[in-house]
Scaffold this active site. Structure first.
Site, short mmCIF file in Angstrom:
data_model
loop_
_atom_site.label_atom_id
_atom_site.label_comp_id
_atom_site.label_asym_id
_atom_site.label_seq_id
_atom_site.Cartn_x
_atom_site.Cartn_y
_atom_site.Cartn_z
N CYS A 193 0.83 -1.20 0.00
CA CYS A 193 0.00 0.00 0.00
C CYS A 193 0.87 1.26 0.00
CB CYS A 193 -0.91 -0.01 1.23
SG CYS A 193 -2.00 1.43 1.32
N CYS A 205 -0.55 4.14 2.01
CA CYS A 205 -0.38 3.96 3.46
C CYS A 205 1.05 4.28 3.90
CB CYS A 205 -0.69 2.52 3.88
SG CYS A 205 -2.27 1.89 3.34
N ASP A 206 2.02 3.82 3.13
CA ASP A 206 3.42 3.82 3.57
C ASP A 206 4.36 4.70 2.76
OD1 ASP A 206 2.70 1.92 5.50
OD2 ASP A 206 3.08 0.26 4.14
#
Length: 125
Positions: free
Chosen positions: A11, A14-15
């Site tokens: 992701c 997300c990261d």
């Protein structure tokens, strides 16, 4: 799975911010792979886009050319497989790549690896 959460991610949204000014690899030819690679261009010093096949066959030539032409920090590795993720106690340190038709394995220094395979399901837990 050894480096999940220590450099391996599924992701980018997300990261991605964890990789500010760091080199990363995005593996895959799915539409999700190109979207996430594009997102990572905002943070990473270099986005190495590793595609085991010609991505224009899956995504179409216009999509691929627009993406590559719009981002100076993307390097495409077409017809290339990631064979291994290298790392140490701190996490990912690189990946090993095998290009079609080339005998030698290449090592690429990256701090993050984002993997997008066909039919992959996101990790939500």
């Amino acid at each position: 799975a050894d480096y999940l959460g220590k450099g391996v991610s599924y992701c980018a949204t997300c990261d991605g911010a964890f990789y500010q000014n760091s080199p990363v690899a995005v593996v895959g030819t799915t539409s999700e792979a190109i979207q996430e690679a594009e997102f990572l261009t905002k943070f990473a010093s270099t986005v190495h886009w590793i595609t085991p096949t010609d991505p224009t066959q899956v995504l179409g030539p216009d999509v691929v050319q627009n993406f590559l032409g719009s981002h100076d920090n993307v390097q495409q590795w077409e017809d290339t497989r990631m064979t291994c993720i290298d790392g140490d106690v701190s996490g990912v340190t690189g990946v090993q790549l095998k290009r079609r038709g080339v005998d030698d394995v290449e090592t690429l220094d990256v701090e993050g690896v984002f993997i997008y395979g066909p039919g992959a399901k996101p990790i939500t837990e």
